[in-house]
Design an enzyme around this catalytic site. Structure first.
Site, PDB file in Angstrom:
ATOM      1  N   ASP A  68      53.926  41.576  43.427  1.00  0.00           N
ATOM      2  CA  ASP A  68      55.150  41.625  42.627  1.00  0.00           C
ATOM      3  C   ASP A  68      56.171  42.600  43.186  1.00  0.00           C
ATOM      4  O   ASP A  68      55.897  43.358  44.110  1.00  0.00           O
ATOM      5  CB  ASP A  68      54.806  41.989  41.170  1.00  0.00           C
ATOM      6  CG  ASP A  68      53.709  43.050  41.079  1.00  0.00           C
ATOM      7  OD1 ASP A  68      53.537  43.798  42.042  1.00  0.00           O
ATOM      8  OD2 ASP A  68      53.025  43.123  40.040  1.00  0.00           O
ATOM      9  N   HIS A 139      47.900  43.279  31.562  1.00  0.00           N
ATOM     10  CA  HIS A 139      48.606  42.452  32.553  1.00  0.00           C
ATOM     11  C   HIS A 139      47.941  42.523  33.924  1.00  0.00           C
ATOM     12  O   HIS A 139      47.336  43.527  34.275  1.00  0.00           O
ATOM     13  CB  HIS A 139      50.101  42.809  32.625  1.00  0.00           C
ATOM     14  CG  HIS A 139      50.435  44.134  33.241  1.00  0.00           C
ATOM     15  ND1 HIS A 139      51.320  45.020  32.668  1.00  0.00           N
ATOM     16  CD2 HIS A 139      50.030  44.748  34.379  1.00  0.00           C
ATOM     17  CE1 HIS A 139      51.445  46.084  33.432  1.00  0.00           C
ATOM     18  NE2 HIS A 139      50.665  45.943  34.478  1.00  0.00           N
TER      19      HIS A 139
HETATM   20  C1  F6R Z   1      51.174  46.182  40.649  1.00  0.00           C
HETATM   21  C2  F6R Z   1      50.612  45.349  39.638  1.00  0.00           C
HETATM   22  C3  F6R Z   1      50.244  45.865  38.295  1.00  0.00           C
HETATM   23  C4  F6R Z   1      49.398  47.125  38.368  1.00  0.00           C
HETATM   24  C5  F6R Z   1      49.088  47.639  36.972  1.00  0.00           C
HETATM   25  C6  F6R Z   1      48.259  48.913  37.019  1.00  0.00           C
HETATM   26  O1  F6R Z   1      51.389  45.406  41.830  1.00  0.00           O
HETATM   27  O2  F6R Z   1      50.444  44.209  39.890  1.00  0.00           O
HETATM   28  O3  F6R Z   1      49.526  44.876  37.603  1.00  0.00           O
HETATM   29  O4  F6R Z   1      48.222  46.849  39.070  1.00  0.00           O
HETATM   30  O5  F6R Z   1      50.282  47.888  36.296  1.00  0.00           O
HETATM   31  O6  F6R Z   1      49.021  49.939  37.564  1.00  0.00           O
HETATM   32  P1  F6R Z   1      48.337  51.325  37.964  1.00  0.00           P
HETATM   33  O7  F6R Z   1      47.398  51.013  39.092  1.00  0.00           O
HETATM   34  O8  F6R Z   1      49.471  52.184  38.444  1.00  0.00           O
HETATM   35  O9  F6R Z   1      47.645  51.824  36.760  1.00  0.00           O
END
Ligand code: F6R
Length: 261
Positions: A68, A139
Site C-alpha cells: 500500500d 486490517h
Molecule cells: C502496511 C500495512 C498495514 C500494517 C499495519 C500494522 O503496509 O499494510 O496493514 O501492517 O497497520 O502496522 P504496524 O506494523 O506499524 O503495527
C-alpha cells in the site's frame, strides 16, 4: 486454518521469518516478494539484509510488491511507503529498484493506479510469499473493517483508529493522510503463501478475532482462514486472547515434517 506460531519475543519471531525468507530466496532467486510497511516487519528486513550481504547471493532478479501507499504523499516524504521500502528493503538488500513496486498514490493517476498495479503483479506471475502486519482493528494492507473480502487494489479511506495508530510516524494527527491505495483482500489472497506477523498486547484482540473468530469483513485478516497456506507468527503478549494458544505451541513443537516455518 492458518498455522499459528507463538515465539517468546519479537526478535525470535523475526529470526524465524528472516531465515525462512532467506532459504526461499536461495532456492529461487526469481522469487516475487510481497512486502509490508509499518513497524512490524522491520526487524525481519534488517536480518534478511544481513544474511544477503554475508552470503553474496545474487538478488538482482528478485521482484517485490508492496501492499500500500498513502494517497497524495510525496514519494520523497520520509514516511511515504516508497521511502520506507527503499530505505528498509531495496537499498539494504541490494535489490534492483526497477523490480521493487509500490502502489502509486499520485492524485493525477489515482483512477488507473489500482488496475495498473494488478496488471504488474499478474505480469510478474503473482506474489510467492506475502509478509503482512495487522492493524489493531484487524486490517491487512489498508483494508479497513468492512472491506470486501474479494476486493482488488483500490483507493480506501483510512479509519480514525488507523490514522491515530500511524500518527506516531508523523508530527501530528493532521499530517496523517486520509486516503490510501492498497492491494485488496482478494489480491492478497492470491499470493501463494501468506505470513502475518503481530507483536504485543495491542494486537491480541485483532489476532484472536481473526484467527479464532468467524470469517467477516469486519475483521479483514479473518480472510486468512480461507487461504490454503497462511502462517501467523506472533509473540507471547499477542497470544494472550487466543483460546487455543497451548495447542498451537504443542502443534508447532510436534510438527512432523519441518518445512522451514
Ligand atoms: C502496511 C500495512 C498495514 C500494517 C499495519 C500494522 O503496509 O499494510 O496493514 O501492517 O497497520 O502496522 P504496524 O506494523 O506499524 O503495527
Amino acid at each position: 486454518m492458518a498455522e499459528i506460531i507463538i515465539k517468546s519475543n519479537e526478535n525470535e519471531a523475526a529470526e524465524l521469518v528472516a531465515d525462512f525468507f532467506f532459504k526461499q530466496i536461495e532456492t529461487n532467486p526469481k522469487l516475487v516478494l510481497g512486502l509490508a510497511t509499518g513497524s512490524t516487519p522491520l526487524k525481519v528486513y534488517e536480518l534478511l539484509a544481513e544474511k544477503i550481504k554475508r552470503s553474496n547471493i545474487d538478488v538482482k532478479s528478485l521482484q517485490g510488491f508492496s501492499l500500500d501507499e498513502y494517497v497524495g504523499i510525496d514519494f520523497a516524504h520520509p514516511e511515504s511507503y516508497h521511502s520506507i521500502i527503499d530505505n528498509h528493503v531495496t537499498k539494504p538488500m541490494g535489490l534492483d529498484p526497477a523490480k521493487v513496486n509500490v502502489p502509486n498514490g499520485n492524485y493525477e493517476t489515482i483512477i488507473s493506479a489500482g488496475p495498473d498495479y494488478e496488471k504488474a503483479i499478474a505480469a510478474a506471475g503473482g506474489i510467492d510469499i506475502q509478509i503482512l502486519g495487522i492493524g489493531t482493528d484487524g486490517h491487512i494492507g489498508f483494508n479497513e473493517p468492512g472491506s470486501s473480502l474479494a476486493s482488488r487494489t483500490r483507493i480506501k479511506t483510512l479509519t480514525e483508529q488507523t490514522r491515530i495508530d500511524n500518527s506516531r510516524f508523523f508530527n501530528s494527527l493532521d499530517e496523517v493522510p486520509t486516503h490510501c491505495i492498497t492491494q485488496g483482500i482478494g489480491t492478497i489472497m492470491q499470493a501463494k503463501h501468506l505470513i502475518l506477523m503481530a507483536f504485543g498486547e495491542s494486537k491480541a484482540e485483532a489476532i484472536a478475532q481473526s484467527v479464532e473468530g468467524g470469517i467477516s469483513s469486519f475483521w479483514p485478516a479473518s480472510a486468512l482462514q480461507m487461504h490454503p497456506r497462511a502462517t501467523v507468527v506472533i509473540d507471547e503478549a499477542c497470544s494472550s486472547k487466543l483460546k487455543n494458544a497451548q495447542y498451537y505451541k504443542w502443534a508447532f513443537e510436534h510438527k512432523p515434517t519441518w518445512q522451514g516455518l
